[in-house]
Scaffold this motif. Structure first.
Motif, PDB file in Angstrom:
ATOM      1  N   GLU A  23      13.920   3.855  -1.288  1.00  0.00           N
ATOM      2  CA  GLU A  23      12.743   4.111  -1.669  1.00  0.00           C
ATOM      3  C   GLU A  23      12.693   5.043  -2.935  1.00  0.00           C
ATOM      4  N   GLY A  79      10.167  -6.976  -1.576  1.00  0.00           N
ATOM      5  CA  GLY A  79      10.153  -5.687  -1.437  1.00  0.00           C
ATOM      6  C   GLY A  79      11.702  -5.071  -1.910  1.00  0.00           C
ATOM      7  N   GLU A 115       3.527  -9.230   0.219  1.00  0.00           N
ATOM      8  CA  GLU A 115       2.847  -9.967   1.313  1.00  0.00           C
ATOM      9  C   GLU A 115       1.682 -10.679   1.181  1.00  0.00           C
ATOM     10  N   ALA A 120       5.874  -3.738  -0.646  1.00  0.00           N
ATOM     11  CA  ALA A 120       5.976  -4.925   0.318  1.00  0.00           C
ATOM     12  C   ALA A 120       4.875  -5.407   0.967  1.00  0.00           C
ATOM     13  N   ASP A 121       3.838  -4.744   0.956  1.00  0.00           N
ATOM     14  CA  ASP A 121       2.495  -5.064   1.508  1.00  0.00           C
ATOM     15  C   ASP A 121       1.836  -6.001   0.339  1.00  0.00           C
ATOM     16  N   CYS A 158      -4.323  -3.335  -0.560  1.00  0.00           N
ATOM     17  CA  CYS A 158      -3.333  -2.319  -0.242  1.00  0.00           C
ATOM     18  C   CYS A 158      -3.822  -1.033  -0.143  1.00  0.00           C
ATOM     19  N   MET A 192       1.452   5.825   3.182  1.00  0.00           N
ATOM     20  CA  MET A 192       2.174   4.690   2.936  1.00  0.00           C
ATOM     21  C   MET A 192       3.102   5.196   1.541  1.00  0.00           C
ATOM     22  N   ASN A 193       4.486   4.949   1.969  1.00  0.00           N
ATOM     23  CA  ASN A 193       5.298   5.220   0.497  1.00  0.00           C
ATOM     24  C   ASN A 193       5.322   3.829  -0.310  1.00  0.00           C
ATOM     25  N   LYS A 194       6.017   4.173  -1.570  1.00  0.00           N
ATOM     26  CA  LYS A 194       6.168   3.121  -2.427  1.00  0.00           C
ATOM     27  C   LYS A 194       6.657   1.850  -2.034  1.00  0.00           C
ATOM     28  N   ALA A 195       7.665   2.019  -1.371  1.00  0.00           N
ATOM     29  CA  ALA A 195       8.271   0.692  -0.803  1.00  0.00           C
ATOM     30  C   ALA A 195       7.279   0.015   0.091  1.00  0.00           C
ATOM     31  N   GLU A 196       6.805   0.639   1.051  1.00  0.00           N
ATOM     32  CA  GLU A 196       5.786  -0.102   1.982  1.00  0.00           C
ATOM     33  C   GLU A 196       4.622  -0.552   0.932  1.00  0.00           C
ATOM     34  N   LEU A 197       4.154  -0.034   0.072  1.00  0.00           N
ATOM     35  CA  LEU A 197       3.028  -0.269  -0.965  1.00  0.00           C
ATOM     36  C   LEU A 197       3.624  -1.768  -1.431  1.00  0.00           C
TER      37      LEU A 197
END
Length: 274
Positions: A123, A119, A12, A8-9, A31, A1-6
């Motif tokens: 990246e 988010g 959420e 965003a999760d 997360c 999982m990249n930082k942006a996804e982290l």
């Protein structure tokens, strides 16, 4: 999982649990990362702690409930968002909205003082810290309906300097800026926040002179100070007028145009070429 996804999760998860008694460690566990890793990344990108973000989102959602549920008691709404007494809720609410919950119910139609973040848009470290989505999807149908109407856009001058005095002073400046916009707005005009210190007022008119008259009303309060802990802090808004140019309203297209219009308004105030 990249930082942006982290991120965003994490955002959420928090949005889905605003009414639950969650803490930073709960968000991190959801997360699958350490508390320190998530807190450091979140603070770097959003310039606040997870605890501060949760507080702002809860008070924003509570305000929306107060506005939309006139028959629901203030204490019942306070309890939804983790406040055990009217006193504790009123104290927090007033510090954020600059008025009591009962006063809010009677004087405003706006509730997204601190809209949901969804988010970062990129990246890389630079884009993560500077470009973030603000979720105002509830207004999309209104954008479509009023696609030919004018926007009045506003930006607080030297907001960073206010935040350096105190984050609470910054919150007060945001609340006061919103109130000035609301005071100028017509009955069917809708204000919303599009950035840290940026607002837009979507009018219910295609007449640019009407939007210009609202802009002048807002600017008439420029340099009037806010009072924080006995200190007067001048508050000035850059104000401009624009309308959407394009065949299809999309999130990025609309906000790019609003952001560009704010930049133009600020440059004009500073006497710069546009």
């Amino acid at each position: 999982m990249n930082k942006a996804e982290l991120l965003a999760d994490a955002l959420e998860y928090m949005e889905q649990h605003l009414k639950d008694n969650i803490k930073t460690e709960d968000v991190a566990a959801a997360c699958y990362c350490s508390r320190s890793t998530l807190e450091k990344l979140f603070r770097y990108v959003n310039h606040m702690s997870i605890r501060e973000y949760l507080m702002r989102r809860r008070l924003t959602r509570a305000a929306r409930d107060i506005m939309r549920e006139p028959d629901t008691g203030i204490l019942e709404i306070a309890l939804r968002y983790g406040y055990g007494t009217n006193e504790s809720f009123t104290r927090a609410f007033r510090g954020f909205w600059n008025c009591k919950p009962s006063e809010f119910r009677g004087k405003t139609r706006f509730s997204e003082l601190f809209p949901r973040l969804t988010g970062p848009l990129g990246e890389g470290d630079a884009t993560m810290a500077e470009r973030k989505h603000v979720d105002i999807s509830e207004l999309y149908d209104l954008f479509q309906e009023r696609r030919a109407c004018c926007f009045v856009i506003c930006d607080i001058k030297q907001m960073m300097a206010v935040n350096e005095i105190s984050r609470k002073a910054g919150d007060l400046a945001i609340a006061e800026a919103l109130q000035r916009i609301q005071d100028a707005a017509g009955e069917n005009d809708v204000a919303f926040r599009i950035g840290g210190d940026e607002f837009a007022l979507l009018t219910d008119s295609e007449d640019e002179s009407y939007a210009e008259s609202l802009a002048e009303k807002i600017k008439s309060s420029n340099d009037k100070p806010i009072l924080w802990e006995g200190r007067e802090i001048p508050l000035t808004l850059h104000v401009g007028v624009t309308r959407f140019e394009g065949k299809r309203i999309g999130y990025d297209e609309l906000f790019h145009q609003l952001d560009s219009a704010i930049t133009v308004a600020a440059k004009r105030d500073y006497g710069m070429e546009v």
